[in-house]
Design a protein around this motif. Structure first.
Motif: not given
Length: 199
Positions: A138-154
């Protein structure tokens, strides 16, 4: 960046295979896909950590949601994959490359699993597969992953898949089940130049 969209999202995007999984587009005209989508976004564990902008409460809403995702894929701004078992085709969950910015070459990752698929490293395998595609074909340079604070599994999944923690974004997502209050988000990121991840 039009060449990236034409090459990578023309069908509107490819099936991905690996790590015992097959990632394919959701089909809004397939009743099984619609029911599984509704099950996923209605699951209490999903709703505990996510508050969609538009609630999905029935089959019609689920079908509309999948059609909207297909339109976004045609426009080159997202890719939504149904995560299936490569051996028997069972639906296990979802992974999406969302909010694709072809100028800055960045996107955001989102995922969920159905209850019966949890505990089998489905997200780790699917995220590794999808992230590799996004950061190469796909040619992307950066991927971001955000999760709610406290979601330890994520948090564990992100770290395991090569998305180190980068900080906390204050008040960056809705509180559980609300649209008038906000909670903090733990931000992780992965670059195309980061080392490969082994599953």
């Amino acid at each position: 960046m039009a060449h990236i969209r034409e090459r990578s999202l023309r069908h509107p995007f490819p099936e991905l295979n690996g790590h015992g999984l097959r990632l394919r587009p959701w089909d809004a005209d397939d009743d099984r896909d619609v029911r599984n989508w509704l099950r996923g976004v209605s699951d209490p564990e999903f709703q505990r950590w996510n508050t969609p902008l538009r609630p999905i409460t029935g089959i019609a809403g689920a079908r509309d949601s999948l059609r909207s995702r297909a339109e976004n894929a045609e426009d080159g701004i997202s890719a939504s994959f149904r995560v299936t078992d490569a051996a028997d085709g069972r639906t296990l969950g979802h992974i999406g490359i969302n909010e694709i910015d072809h100028i800055m070459r960045v996107a955001r990752v989102g995922y969920w699993t159905l209850p019966e698929a949890r505990g089998h490293r489905v997200v780790i395998r699917a995220l590794t597969l999808a992230a590799h595609w996004a950061l190469t074909d796909l040619g992307l340079h950066r991927l971001e992953l955000g999760h709610a604070l406290g979601h330890e599994a994520s948090c564990h999944i992100a770290e395991r898949c090569g998305f180190p923690a980068e900080g906390t974004c204050r008040g960056a997502m809705f509180e559980e089940g609300r649209r008038d209050a906000f909670r903090d988000v733990h931000l992780h990121g992965r670059l195309a130049t980061d080392p490969e991840v082994k599953v």
